[in-house]
Design an enzyme around this catalytic site. Structure first.
Site, PDB file in Angstrom:
ATOM      1  N   LYS A  81      11.559   3.174  -3.325  1.00 63.63           N
ATOM      2  CA  LYS A  81      11.226   4.239  -4.289  1.00 63.63           C
ATOM      3  C   LYS A  81      11.931   5.532  -3.907  1.00 63.63           C
ATOM      4  O   LYS A  81      12.001   5.881  -2.721  1.00 63.63           O
ATOM      5  CB  LYS A  81       9.696   4.424  -4.307  1.00 63.63           C
ATOM      6  N   SER A 156       3.142   5.643 -10.668  1.00 58.02           N
ATOM      7  CA  SER A 156       4.444   6.270 -10.707  1.00 58.02           C
ATOM      8  C   SER A 156       5.553   5.415 -10.108  1.00 58.02           C
ATOM      9  O   SER A 156       6.721   5.717 -10.314  1.00 58.02           O
ATOM     10  CB  SER A 156       4.386   7.602  -9.950  1.00 58.02           C
ATOM     11  N   SER A 180      -0.516   4.388  -7.814  1.00 60.24           N
ATOM     12  CA  SER A 180       0.888   4.199  -8.180  1.00 60.24           C
ATOM     13  C   SER A 180       1.561   2.935  -7.662  1.00 60.24           C
ATOM     14  O   SER A 180       2.687   2.654  -8.051  1.00 60.24           O
ATOM     15  CB  SER A 180       1.713   5.401  -7.732  1.00 60.24           C
TER      16      SER A 180
HETATM   17  N1  GLN Z   1      -1.131   8.181 -11.853  1.00 59.49           N
HETATM   18  C1  GLN Z   1      -1.692   9.060 -10.874  1.00 59.49           C
HETATM   19  C2  GLN Z   1      -1.128  10.435 -11.065  1.00 59.49           C
HETATM   20  O1  GLN Z   1      -0.549  10.651 -12.044  1.00 59.49           O
HETATM   21  C3  GLN Z   1      -1.420   8.531  -9.506  1.00 59.49           C
HETATM   22  C4  GLN Z   1      -0.028   8.786  -9.086  1.00 59.49           C
HETATM   23  C5  GLN Z   1       0.283   8.214  -7.728  1.00 59.49           C
HETATM   24  O2  GLN Z   1      -0.447   7.382  -7.199  1.00 59.49           O
HETATM   25  N2  GLN Z   1       1.361   8.707  -7.152  1.00 59.49           N
HETATM   26  O3  GLN Z   1      -1.255  11.294 -10.248  1.00 59.49           O
END
Ligand code: GLN
Length: 490
Positions: A81, A156, A180
């Site tokens: 990532k 994400s 995420s």
């Molecule tokens: N979807 C969550 C957010 O928008 C979690 C994101 C993540 O785990 N990096 O913050």
């Protein structure tokens, strides 16, 4: 031959590489070709350097030929990532703010991968600074779900999930701050694991919310996740929050079922808002465990209804502080034209950050501001403690907690972009594990009528990854959801 290579789960790939049946150059080429064939549509990678990948593969092949000890992942391509630093490769967090940034050092997980002999095949797309649940907040381009390219893959870690689901990499690394890893794994039909906070070093992980962020593996099966976790986990002097306890040999025990298994079913995760098809698939998975002799017990997580609100105060507060460094001087994009110093900051941050990142910085600054901090930030910390206590209580009576990963299967691109709250709700079942610091895994457990994957989430007490993987494997052994692969995308 090459399509056969990309079809192999990690454990078989490792075996064939070790036996000399295939070489790393051939393997890496097969995955690079898969990227070339599919990724102009899927958008999972933001950077692939073919020569760099093949050079690493050739080195491993040469070292293997000379009899060197080359590590457990020798010759295996791994996608990373874009939030994790890799020396000499761009790391942008899919943000304009970090365009052109080339880290001069490796994250500890990358050092560990290199030591294990892995081939770093490319940098994966993501929601900007890991803020999002759909991949659509990438400043580069959105990533598409290989099961239906009109739909989002989750986020994400959108690119890392799609890279593995579409067999463009056998395994990948993501980061999970509120879901995420688990949420995109669930929506893409693969395995994704968020380790206990402190299990994996965060050194070299570009920070979003430091008390919640954790790096973890994506794989096509549970054994693959075990193998990759084993390679990256462990204490690191460079991350004072990494915990100094031995790393179990996860891959050696993953096939051992647990006798007398007690599974907690959180009543709050089967309430309003859960799509009936998702609920059915999850209940079927619970029945698989029952048929294996497990006992199912209702458990209560009464404070989980506050998890989203708590997360969006704590995560944004930490983000507002972590992202203060991108001022056009210390780090990040600097505007071309400006008047005063303050105008330079404003213009640089205004141009460099996308809308969601700005929304979160503003919310975090507000939650921390004088006169409000006690009401919001401190209050959120107190609720966080209660959420952790709910889990501690639940784990006194059960070995794992099982439920859905997400309330629905993958939604359409554009469907939730103008409604942040409905987007935030896609993490309703995953976010509390980050607040509590506990591990969670998402494994495939079915498909909707429309052919979209559904995930089962298993959670355990801190540092019980070994148990989590073994329980996950018990389900995998009885079902074949994990062996379904999306059609090749053109
Ligand atoms: N979807 C969550 C957010 O928008 C979690 C994101 C993540 O785990 N990096 O913050």
């Amino acid at each position: 031959m090459s399509s056969q290579i990309t079809a192999l789960p990690l454990s078989s790939l490792v075996r064939q590489l070790q036996a000399g049946e295939i070489r790393s150059v051939e393997t890496t080429t097969a995955f690079l070709d898969s990227i070339q064939a599919q990724d102009s549509t899927l958008g999972a990678f933001v950077h692939v350097d073919r020569e760099y990948a093949l050079k690493q593969a050739a080195e491993i092949d040469a070292r293997r030929a000379s009899g060197d000890d080359i590590g457990p992942l020798a010759g295996v391509p791994v996608a990373v990532k874009d939030v994790i630093c890799e020396r000499g490769q761009p790391a942008t967090c899919a943000s304009k703010m970090l365009k052109g940034f080339i880290p001069p050092y490796d994250a500890t997980v990358v050092t560990n991968l290199k030591r294990a002999g892995a081939v770093l095949i490319g940098r994966t797309n993501m929601d900007e600074f890991a803020m999002g649940s759909s991949g659509e907040n990438s400043a580069v381009f959105p990533t598409r779900n290989p099961w239906d390219t009109e739909r989002i893959p989750g986020g994400s870690s959108s690119g890392s999930a799609v890279a593995v689901a579409a067999r463009m990499a056998p395994v990948s690394l993501g980061s999970d701050t509120g879901g995420s890893i688990r949420q995109p794994a669930g929506l893409c039909g693969i395995v994704g694991l968020k380790p206990t906070y402190g299990r994996v070093s965060r050194y070299g992980l570009i920070a979003y919310a430091s008390s919640l962020d954790q790096i973890g593996p994506f794989a096509t099966d549970v054994a693959g996740a075990a193998l990759l976790l084993e390679a990256i986990a462990g204490h690191d002097e460079r991350d004072s929050t990494s915990v100094n306890r031995p790393v179990p040999n996860y891959s050696a025990t993953v096939d051992q079922p647990l006798a007398g298994l007690r599974i907690g079913v959180p009543v709050e995760h089967f309430a309003e808002g859960l799509d009936p098809e998702v609920e059915q698939a999850v209940r079927n998975a619970l029945n698989v465990y029952k048929s294996l002799g497990a006992e199912l017990k209702d458990v209560h997580l009464p404070h989980s209804k506050y998890a989203i609100a708590t997360y969006y105060l704590i995560a944004t507060s930490e983000a507002s502080s972590n992202l203060a460094r991108y001022d056009g001087v210390h780090y990040g994009h600097r505007a071309g034209e400006f008047g005063s110093l303050v105008e330079m900051y404003e213009a640089s941050r205004g141009e460099g950050f996308g809308d969601e990142v700005k929304r979160r910085i503003m919310l975090g600054v507000f939650a921390l501001s004088a006169g409000y901090a006690d009401k919001y930030y401190t209050k959120a910390l107190q609720v966080r403690r209660l959420i952790r206590s709910d889990f501690d209580m639940a784990f006194q009576g059960v070995d794992v907690i099982a439920g859905p990963v997400t309330p629905t299967a993958a939604f359409k691109l554009g469907e939730k972009t103008s409604d942040p709250l409905s987007m935030y709700l896609s993490d309703i079942y995953t976010i509390s594990a980050n607040l509590a610091g506990i591990p969670g895994i998402s494994i495939p457990c079915g498909f909707t009528q429309a052919g979209l994957p559904i995930g089962l989430q298993l959670q355990a007490a801190p540092f019980e990854e070994e148990r989590l993987l073994r329980v996950a494997r018990m389900h995998e052994r009885e079902t074949d959801w994990h062996s379904r692969v999306p059609a090749q995308v053109k």
